[in-house]
Every structure is written in structure tokens, then in C-alpha cells.
Design a protein around this motif. Structure first.
Motif, mmCIF file in Angstrom:
data_model
loop_
_atom_site.group_PDB
_atom_site.id
_atom_site.type_symbol
_atom_site.label_atom_id
_atom_site.label_comp_id
_atom_site.label_asym_id
_atom_site.label_seq_id
_atom_site.Cartn_x
_atom_site.Cartn_y
_atom_site.Cartn_z
ATOM 1 N N ASP A 1 32.127 22.150 18.854
ATOM 2 C CA ASP A 1 31.683 23.125 18.469
ATOM 3 C C ASP A 1 31.840 24.428 19.268
ATOM 4 O O ASP A 1 31.369 25.516 18.753
ATOM 5 N N PHE A 2 31.848 24.041 20.650
ATOM 6 C CA PHE A 2 32.083 25.287 21.594
ATOM 7 C C PHE A 2 33.028 26.233 21.449
ATOM 8 O O PHE A 2 34.341 25.480 21.314
ATOM 9 N N GLN A 3 33.099 27.341 21.605
ATOM 10 C CA GLN A 3 34.482 28.168 21.840
ATOM 11 C C GLN A 3 34.553 28.844 23.016
ATOM 12 O O GLN A 3 33.506 28.846 24.130
ATOM 13 N N LYS A 4 35.722 29.282 23.638
ATOM 14 C CA LYS A 4 35.787 29.998 24.788
ATOM 15 C C LYS A 4 35.547 31.528 24.746
ATOM 16 O O LYS A 4 35.920 32.103 23.791
ATOM 17 N N LYS A 5 34.745 32.067 25.838
ATOM 18 C CA LYS A 5 34.663 33.322 25.838
ATOM 19 C C LYS A 5 35.029 34.052 27.262
ATOM 20 O O LYS A 5 34.586 33.379 28.031
ATOM 21 N N ILE B 1 36.247 37.922 36.529
ATOM 22 C CA ILE B 1 36.299 37.693 35.151
ATOM 23 C C ILE B 1 36.814 36.163 34.856
ATOM 24 O O ILE B 1 37.491 35.654 35.558
ATOM 25 N N GLU B 2 35.999 35.663 34.003
ATOM 26 C CA GLU B 2 36.313 34.164 33.775
ATOM 27 C C GLU B 2 36.365 33.849 32.175
ATOM 28 O O GLU B 2 35.788 34.552 31.453
ATOM 29 N N LEU B 3 36.918 32.788 32.013
ATOM 30 C CA LEU B 3 36.936 32.310 30.461
ATOM 31 C C LEU B 3 35.696 30.916 30.685
ATOM 32 O O LEU B 3 36.463 30.077 31.078
ATOM 33 N N PHE B 4 34.805 30.999 30.004
ATOM 34 C CA PHE B 4 33.754 29.792 29.881
ATOM 35 C C PHE B 4 33.545 29.387 28.548
ATOM 36 O O PHE B 4 33.871 30.267 27.490
ATOM 37 N N LEU B 5 32.977 28.362 28.374
ATOM 38 C CA LEU B 5 32.534 27.867 26.979
ATOM 39 C C LEU B 5 31.355 28.632 26.552
ATOM 40 O O LEU B 5 30.597 29.031 27.388
ATOM 41 N N GLN B 6 31.323 28.774 25.199
ATOM 42 C CA GLN B 6 30.197 29.261 24.477
ATOM 43 C C GLN B 6 29.642 28.529 23.503
ATOM 44 O O GLN B 6 30.253 28.076 22.563
ATOM 45 N N SER B 7 28.404 28.185 23.617
ATOM 46 C CA SER B 7 27.742 27.093 22.610
ATOM 47 C C SER B 7 27.597 27.943 21.223
ATOM 48 O O SER B 7 27.694 29.350 21.139
ATOM 49 N N PRO B 8 27.222 27.139 20.313
ATOM 50 C CA PRO B 8 27.074 27.702 18.857
ATOM 51 C C PRO B 8 26.084 28.721 18.628
ATOM 52 O O PRO B 8 26.088 29.461 18.008
ATOM 53 N N GLU B 9 25.138 28.502 19.562
ATOM 54 C CA GLU B 9 23.957 29.521 19.509
ATOM 55 C C GLU B 9 24.438 30.846 20.373
ATOM 56 O O GLU B 9 23.547 31.881 20.363
ATOM 57 N N GLY B 10 25.571 30.810 20.869
ATOM 58 C CA GLY B 10 26.061 32.185 21.756
ATOM 59 C C GLY B 10 25.637 32.330 23.126
ATOM 60 O O GLY B 10 26.157 33.125 23.653
ATOM 61 N N ASP C 1 29.681 40.616 28.545
ATOM 62 C CA ASP C 1 30.587 40.210 27.504
ATOM 63 C C ASP C 1 31.757 40.841 27.620
ATOM 64 O O ASP C 1 31.793 42.053 27.815
ATOM 65 N N GLY C 2 32.793 40.205 27.842
ATOM 66 C CA GLY C 2 34.362 40.585 28.020
ATOM 67 C C GLY C 2 34.491 41.113 29.448
ATOM 68 O O GLY C 2 33.962 40.730 30.265
ATOM 69 N N GLU C 3 35.706 41.746 29.406
ATOM 70 C CA GLU C 3 36.313 42.113 30.853
ATOM 71 C C GLU C 3 35.774 43.452 31.035
ATOM 72 O O GLU C 3 35.955 44.234 30.413
ATOM 73 N N ILE C 4 35.108 43.519 32.276
ATOM 74 C CA ILE C 4 34.429 44.900 32.470
ATOM 75 C C ILE C 4 35.147 45.450 33.667
ATOM 76 O O ILE C 4 35.540 44.565 34.753
ATOM 77 N N ASN C 5 35.451 46.745 33.769
ATOM 78 C CA ASN C 5 36.183 47.250 34.896
ATOM 79 C C ASN C 5 35.032 47.929 35.407
ATOM 80 O O ASN C 5 34.681 49.080 35.219
ATOM 81 N N ILE C 6 34.593 47.534 36.799
ATOM 82 C CA ILE C 6 33.512 48.044 37.829
ATOM 83 C C ILE C 6 34.165 49.249 38.598
ATOM 84 O O ILE C 6 34.882 48.765 39.168
ATOM 85 N N LEU C 7 33.812 50.317 38.331
ATOM 86 C CA LEU C 7 34.102 51.572 39.288
ATOM 87 C C LEU C 7 33.611 51.686 40.631
ATOM 88 O O LEU C 7 34.173 51.820 41.422
ATOM 89 N N ASN C 8 32.268 51.392 40.696
ATOM 90 C CA ASN C 8 31.616 51.644 41.834
ATOM 91 C C ASN C 8 30.460 50.339 41.937
ATOM 92 O O ASN C 8 29.949 50.402 40.774
ATOM 93 N N LYS C 9 30.181 49.793 43.012
ATOM 94 C CA LYS C 9 29.081 48.973 43.071
ATOM 95 C C LYS C 9 28.196 49.436 44.433
ATOM 96 O O LYS C 9 28.626 50.201 45.176
ATOM 97 N N ILE C 10 27.055 48.638 44.572
ATOM 98 C CA ILE C 10 26.256 49.015 45.245
ATOM 99 C C ILE C 10 26.930 48.765 46.768
ATOM 100 O O ILE C 10 27.628 47.754 47.041
ATOM 101 N N GLY C 11 27.011 49.798 47.772
ATOM 102 C CA GLY C 11 27.476 49.592 48.897
ATOM 103 C C GLY C 11 28.898 50.306 49.103
ATOM 104 O O GLY C 11 29.552 50.347 49.996
ATOM 105 N N ASP C 12 29.420 50.496 47.792
ATOM 106 C CA ASP C 12 30.979 51.086 48.060
ATOM 107 C C ASP C 12 31.044 52.385 48.612
ATOM 108 O O ASP C 12 32.033 52.765 49.139
ATOM 109 N N ARG C 13 29.782 52.870 48.544
ATOM 110 C CA ARG C 13 29.946 54.400 48.977
ATOM 111 C C ARG C 13 28.854 54.799 50.271
ATOM 112 O O ARG C 13 28.326 55.735 50.297
#
Length: 73
Positions: free
Chosen positions: A3-7, A25-34, A53-65
Motif C-alpha cells: 500500500d506504500f506509494q513513492k513520494k 532531493i530523494e524519492l522515498f516510500l510513503q505509508s498509507p497514513e501519509g 514535500d516535493g522538490e524545493i529550490n533552496i536559494l540561500n542557507k545559513i552560512g551562505d552569506r
């Protein structure tokens, strides 16, 4: 596990060997409970900060500047 889907998720984490904030960014299994199931093999050597949730494009992180105190004066 049939019953697991990939997310697609973005995992934000620290490596045990560095203070740099990292993400992957990874593709992992997701349980029926989410709930996303992150394998132990991925968790090993990491301190996970967030799972987004999903593919996030991080523009800046701690320490980048970080600028030298000498450059500010």
C-alpha cells in the motif's frame, strides 16, 4: 508494503562530519497514513532538520552569506 506509494521529498540535514547545512532531493516510500519512510541507510551520519514535500529550490542557507567582520567595518 504493497500500500506504500513513492513520494518526492527534499531533506534538509547536517552531516555528522560538517557544520554545513545540506539538502538532497530523494524519492522515498510513503505509508498509507501519509508518513514518509526514510531508510536507515539514508539517516546514517546525518541529523535531519526537515523533510519538505516535493522538490524545493533552496536559494540561500545559513552560512551562505557569511562575511568577515573586517569587511563590515
Amino acid at each position: 508494503m504493497e500500500d506504500f506509494q513513492k513520494k518526492t521529498v527534499t531533506v534538509i540535514y547536517y552531516s555528522d562530519t560538517s557544520l554545513e547545512l545540506l539538502h538532497k532531493i530523494e524519492l522515498f516510500l510513503q505509508s498509507p497514513e501519509g508518513r514518509v519512510v526514510i531508510p536507515e541507510s539514508f539517516k546514517r551520519g546525518k541529523s535531519i532538520i526537515a523533510v519538505c514535500d516535493g522538490e524545493i529550490n533552496i536559494l540561500n542557507k545559513i552560512g551562505d552569506r557569511i562575511i568577515s567582520a573586517y569587511d563590515v567595518a
